[in-house]
Scaffold this motif. Structure first.
Motif, mmCIF file in Angstrom:
data_model
loop_
_atom_site.group_PDB
_atom_site.id
_atom_site.type_symbol
_atom_site.label_atom_id
_atom_site.label_comp_id
_atom_site.label_asym_id
_atom_site.label_seq_id
_atom_site.Cartn_x
_atom_site.Cartn_y
_atom_site.Cartn_z
ATOM 1 N N ILE A 276 -11.233 -9.141 -11.721
ATOM 2 C CA ILE A 276 -12.307 -9.401 -10.755
ATOM 3 C C ILE A 276 -12.936 -8.067 -10.372
ATOM 4 C CG2 ILE A 276 -12.923 -10.392 -8.517
ATOM 5 C CD1 ILE A 276 -10.445 -12.142 -8.698
ATOM 6 N N LEU A 277 -14.159 -7.853 -10.811
ATOM 7 C CA LEU A 277 -14.824 -6.575 -10.571
ATOM 8 C C LEU A 277 -15.088 -6.349 -9.084
ATOM 9 C CD1 LEU A 277 -15.967 -4.121 -12.034
ATOM 10 C CD2 LEU A 277 -18.135 -5.333 -12.267
ATOM 11 N N ALA A 278 -15.382 -7.405 -8.340
ATOM 12 C CA ALA A 278 -15.656 -7.262 -6.908
ATOM 13 C C ALA A 278 -14.441 -6.729 -6.158
ATOM 14 C CB ALA A 278 -16.087 -8.605 -6.317
ATOM 15 N N ASP A 279 -13.228 -7.063 -6.607
ATOM 16 C CA ASP A 279 -12.023 -6.555 -5.950
ATOM 17 C C ASP A 279 -11.894 -5.048 -6.135
ATOM 18 O OD1 ASP A 279 -11.310 -9.020 -4.997
ATOM 19 O OD2 ASP A 279 -9.892 -9.460 -6.603
ATOM 20 N N VAL A 280 -12.270 -4.555 -7.315
ATOM 21 C CA VAL A 280 -12.251 -3.114 -7.548
ATOM 22 C C VAL A 280 -13.247 -2.431 -6.615
ATOM 23 C CG1 VAL A 280 -12.669 -1.285 -9.236
ATOM 24 C CG2 VAL A 280 -11.503 -3.386 -9.936
ATOM 25 N N ALA A 281 -14.435 -3.019 -6.469
ATOM 26 C CA ALA A 281 -15.442 -2.455 -5.563
ATOM 27 C C ALA A 281 -14.918 -2.394 -4.133
ATOM 28 C CB ALA A 281 -16.721 -3.288 -5.628
#
Length: 325
Positions: A276-281
């Motif tokens: 999940i890219l949003a979690d990295v952000a």
């Protein structure tokens, strides 16, 4: 941060929990070599030109459409299952349009200039995200205005280095920034637009994202910030400070890149797929010293995906609404 050029990796699946996340994230180990596609390496000009023309002129107002394009190209636009003839314009006369950075964006700007010259569109004003897009727009006769904090932008389009399937979360800024280019400025303008459209190739629309995420950090005490990010993704990513010229080691050499705002750039290079890219952000935004990053998470957002077989148009807001139904 580790002084060696390669940070240690685990040999099997690795899960970890960080306080900034609401749930556990799992990174799955892959053994194949890293492949990074950037905005500056797009080579399928014919497919991208169709995507750029579509973005400049046509808007599909439903998800999963099968429709024959009417913009002069003979390609079939395929988006799965629901048929509709409800075709509107992305760009209409009198609009303020945000111009993103990259090869496909340049093609779209060129096409808009042709439409203005032919009289098909009138009173279009462009807001460029960088000197490059401003230069292209000026050459084709599109009036420009600089973005102010309260400026209205009706629609913006841009390339992306890679886009996450379904969510359409995107990564920008992998390529070397030239002159006055700014991730901060680009994200601000794209985020201010009422409608955001990314133009990518099918190779850049993926479910298993990896590779570099640029992170802007304060130059003062940059090492402490880099070490915290290194610890955050230990075993799943390498952290390198970007050099201003040539190739350098993890510390960025004697001439690290300094943005026009005075920040250093870290490349956080994931060698394991990101679920999940949003979690990295979200995690990066919790780190002291992080100013901005190259991840864009936006709803609503549309992706125009170019391939040799035609175009695919995906709207994440429609996907979200379908999931709630």
């Amino acid at each position: 941060m580790a002084s060696s050029s390669v940070l240690p990796f685990s040999s099997s699946f690795r899960s970890w929990f960080h306080p900034c996340l609401a749930s556990k994230i799992t990174f799955t180990r892959r053994t194949n070599s890293l492949s990074i596609v950037t905005r500056s390496s797009l080579s399928d000009n014919s497919a991208l030109l169709q995507a750029a023309k579509h973005t400049a002129i046509r808007f599909f107002n439903a998800l999963n459409v099968m429709h024959e394009a009417h913009s002069g190209c003979n390609c079939r636009v395929q988006c799965c299952c629901i048929e509709t003839s409800n075709v509107d314009s992305y760009v209409k006369s009198g609009m303020v349009v945000g111009f993103g950075a990259g090869h496909a964006s340049d093609l779209a700007i060129h096409y808009l200039g042709q439409q203005l010259k032919a009289g098909a569109l009138k009173d279009i004003v462009g807001t460029p995200t960088c000197v490059g897009s401003a230069s292209v727009a000026a050459k084709v006769g599109i009036p420009l205005e600089q973005y102010e904090g309260s400026s209205k932008i009706d629609v913006a389009f841009s390339d992306a280095d890679v886009i996450e399937e379904v969510t359409l979360s995107a990564i920008i800024g992998r390529r070397k920034m030239m002159g006055e280019e700014s991730i901060i400025q680009e994200k601000t303008i794209l985020g201010a637009a009422e409608k955001l459209v990314f133009i990518v190739t099918e190779k850049q629309y993926r479910s298993d994202l990896d590779g570099s995420i640029p992170v802007l950090i304060q130059s003062f005490n940059w090492m402490e910030t880099a070490e915290e990010i290194d610890d955050l993704f230990l075993g799943d990513a390498e952290v390198w400070r970007r050099p201003s010229v040539g190739y350098a080691g993890p510390l960025g050499g004697d001439f690290p890149m300094v943005t026009k705002e005075g920040h250093n750039v870290l490349d956080v290079i994931f060698t394991s797929p990101i679920i999940i890219l949003a979690d990295v952000a979200n995690c990066l935004e919790q780190v002291d010293g992080v100013v901005e990053h190259g991840i864009i998470c936006r709803i609503p957002c549309t992706a125009v995906i170019a391939s040799e077989n035609g175009l695919r148009i995906i709207d994440n807001n429609l996907i979200l609404e379908a999931g709630r139904a």
